[in-house]
Design a protein around this motif. Structure first.
Motif, PDB file in Angstrom:
ATOM      1  N   SER A  60       0.818  -1.220   0.000  1.00 14.41           N
ATOM      2  CA  SER A  60       0.000   0.000   0.000  1.00 14.41           C
ATOM      3  C   SER A  60       0.850   1.267   0.000  1.00 14.41           C
ATOM      4  O   SER A  60       0.338   2.365  -0.243  1.00 14.41           O
ATOM      5  CB  SER A  60      -0.936   0.013   1.210  1.00 14.41           C
ATOM      6  OG  SER A  60      -0.199   0.043   2.421  1.00 14.41           O
ATOM      7  N   GLU A  61       2.149   1.126   0.264  1.00 17.63           N
ATOM      8  CA  GLU A  61       3.055   2.282   0.293  1.00 17.63           C
ATOM      9  C   GLU A  61       3.799   2.470  -1.025  1.00 17.63           C
ATOM     10  O   GLU A  61       4.428   3.511  -1.239  1.00 17.63           O
ATOM     11  CB  GLU A  61       4.087   2.129   1.422  1.00 17.63           C
ATOM     12  CG  GLU A  61       3.505   1.780   2.773  1.00 17.63           C
ATOM     13  CD  GLU A  61       2.622   2.877   3.343  1.00 17.63           C
ATOM     14  OE1 GLU A  61       2.859   4.048   2.985  1.00 17.63           O
ATOM     15  OE2 GLU A  61       1.700   2.565   4.128  1.00 17.63           O
ATOM     16  N   LEU A  62       3.764   1.470  -1.891  1.00 12.94           N
ATOM     17  CA  LEU A  62       4.518   1.510  -3.132  1.00 12.94           C
ATOM     18  C   LEU A  62       3.681   2.068  -4.269  1.00 12.94           C
ATOM     19  O   LEU A  62       2.448   1.995  -4.254  1.00 12.94           O
ATOM     20  CB  LEU A  62       5.019   0.105  -3.489  1.00 12.94           C
ATOM     21  CG  LEU A  62       5.943  -0.563  -2.463  1.00 12.94           C
ATOM     22  CD1 LEU A  62       6.262  -1.996  -2.872  1.00 12.94           C
ATOM     23  CD2 LEU A  62       7.228   0.237  -2.276  1.00 12.94           C
ATOM     24  N   ALA A  63       4.348   2.605  -5.272  1.00 14.80           N
ATOM     25  CA  ALA A  63       3.655   3.177  -6.422  1.00 14.80           C
ATOM     26  C   ALA A  63       3.036   2.073  -7.273  1.00 14.80           C
ATOM     27  O   ALA A  63       3.472   0.920  -7.252  1.00 14.80           O
ATOM     28  CB  ALA A  63       4.644   3.993  -7.262  1.00 14.80           C
ATOM     29  N   ASP A  64       1.997   2.433  -8.025  1.00 16.47           N
ATOM     30  CA  ASP A  64       1.301   1.457  -8.864  1.00 16.47           C
ATOM     31  C   ASP A  64       2.250   0.786  -9.852  1.00 16.47           C
ATOM     32  O   ASP A  64       2.157  -0.425 -10.080  1.00 16.47           O
ATOM     33  CB  ASP A  64       0.159   2.133  -9.631  1.00 16.47           C
ATOM     34  CG  ASP A  64      -1.027   2.457  -8.733  1.00 16.47           C
ATOM     35  OD1 ASP A  64      -1.141   1.852  -7.646  1.00 16.47           O
ATOM     36  OD2 ASP A  64      -1.831   3.327  -9.115  1.00 16.47           O
ATOM     37  N   ASP A  65       3.150   1.550 -10.453  1.00 21.47           N
ATOM     38  CA  ASP A  65       4.065   0.978 -11.437  1.00 21.47           C
ATOM     39  C   ASP A  65       4.930  -0.106 -10.799  1.00 21.47           C
ATOM     40  O   ASP A  65       5.152  -1.172 -11.391  1.00 21.47           O
ATOM     41  CB  ASP A  65       4.962   2.065 -12.029  1.00 21.47           C
ATOM     42  CG  ASP A  65       4.198   3.019 -12.933  1.00 21.47           C
ATOM     43  OD1 ASP A  65       3.054   2.698 -13.301  1.00 21.47           O
ATOM     44  OD2 ASP A  65       4.737   4.083 -13.266  1.00 21.47           O
ATOM     45  N   ALA A  66       5.428   0.156  -9.587  1.00 22.28           N
ATOM     46  CA  ALA A  66       6.265  -0.825  -8.889  1.00 22.28           C
ATOM     47  C   ALA A  66       5.452  -2.055  -8.513  1.00 22.28           C
ATOM     48  O   ALA A  66       5.891  -3.196  -8.711  1.00 22.28           O
ATOM     49  CB  ALA A  66       6.888  -0.202  -7.646  1.00 22.28           C
ATOM     50  N   ASN A  67       4.253  -1.852  -7.983  1.00 17.21           N
ATOM     51  CA  ASN A  67       3.420  -2.988  -7.576  1.00 17.21           C
ATOM     52  C   ASN A  67       3.020  -3.859  -8.764  1.00 17.21           C
ATOM     53  O   ASN A  67       2.900  -5.083  -8.640  1.00 17.21           O
ATOM     54  CB  ASN A  67       2.171  -2.484  -6.849  1.00 17.21           C
ATOM     55  CG  ASN A  67       2.420  -2.248  -5.377  1.00 17.21           C
ATOM     56  OD1 ASN A  67       3.114  -3.022  -4.729  1.00 17.21           O
ATOM     57  ND2 ASN A  67       1.861  -1.182  -4.846  1.00 17.21           N
TER      58      ASN A  67
END
Length: 311
Positions: free
Chosen positions: A174-181
């Motif tokens: 939930s703390e990471l950016a959408d691109d990374a996830n």
């Protein structure tokens, strides 16, 4: 397969050097000889070695075709971070929970300074996030920027995922950016050993993927949402205990169809179908959760959708 050989495969898959694995209980020379089958080690040292590799006894023996129970100590401090500060029935008040969170930051920071390993760094970052959440629960502003690059790099470079890695991912997602996830979820689905897929799917991987699907839908990342749905379908198809996952997929497919399809009625029917199945199966929590979510999706409930992970 000899245990030493399997240990070497796990270590290399996690990109851990012998020098980083060695400590006062396990010398680099001893580890090297053990991996090559030239010596044996005691059970105490072997369990310590698994702990250093972030592999639970359950996972190791499953990979070695010998069932055994899991040990909770192998997850570092992440079990403490998962303790929901705002959970109903919490035995501590919010102020006491904040003090515990502050203490975890102090402990994990000291661990990292004493032994600056990647695992200690991940625990420290987790404690910092946990403290931010504790402050948020007390309406205390916290503008500190936490560098999660080490978390992203760790997860994206794994060639073998274990339950510990899945728990790390579930905590940080939930703390990471959408691109990374988007990239991390694909890596997780690809690099979980087939023998571990059932337990990992049931406990963490599918809920993490579902949470990511929700986030992508809320953020309008429809292409990412479709990719995630495809991954969840692949995971479910490979899992021997996939009935619950199939019902979840019915709902998620309906949600996607309702938002992006030309026939909203069909999407609504799929969501209703999933809710009905969970009701028939007496899965009251899932039925209630999806009933509320459907109301939010269709606009009957104006409350914003807040993606969360249900483990």
């Amino acid at each position: 397969m000899p245990y030493g050989t399997l240990i070497r495969q796990i270590r290399q898959a996690k990109h851990i050097r012998l020098a980083d694995l060695a400590d006062d209980q396990l010398s680099e020379a001893l580890l090297s000889r053990f991996e090559r089958g030239q010596t044996d080690i005691t059970l105490t040292k072997f369990l310590h070695l698994l702990h250093r590799l972030h592999v639970t006894p359950e996972e190791f023996v499953l990979l070695a075709d010998q069932p055994r129970r899991i040990g909770p100590a192998f997850f570092g401090h992440f079990s403490d971070f998962y303790f929901r500060i705002d959970a109903s029935g919490h035995m501590e008040n919010k102020e006491k929970a904040l003090l515990r969170a502050q203490n975890l930051v102090t402990v994990t920071a000291q661990d990292y300074r004493t032994a600056p390993t990647r695992w200690h760094l991940l625990n420290w970052r987790g404690a910092q996030i946990h403290l931010q959440r504790a402050k948020h629960n007390l309406d205390m502003p916290d503008t500190a920027v936490i560098d999660l690059t080490p978390v992203q790099e760790y997860l994206l470079n794994l060639d073998m995922w274990t339950a510990v890695d899945m728990q790390v991912y579930a905590f940080f997602l939930s703390e990471l950016a959408d691109d990374a996830n988007h990239l991390i979820l694909q890596a997780a689905a690809k690099h979980i050993p087939e023998r571990m897929l059932d337990s990992s799917w049931q406990r963490i991987l599918f809920p993490a993927g579902e949470s990511q699907f929700m986030a992508f839908m809320v953020h309008g990342k429809m292409a990412y949402a479709r990719d995630t749905l495809a991954i969840l379908e692949q995971i479910t198809a490979r899992s021997p205990n996939a009935m619950d996952g199939q019902v979840h997929l019915i709902f998620l497919t309906g949600w996607l169809a309702f938002v992006t399809g030309s026939d909203q009625t069909a999407g609504r029917q799929k969501m209703d179908q999933a809710i009905s199945i969970f009701t028939i199966l007496d899965h009251r929590l899932e039925a209630s959760r999806y009933r509320q979510l459907k109301e939010q999706i269709t606009g009957a409930d104006p409350t914003p959708i807040l993606p969360d992970i249900w483990l």
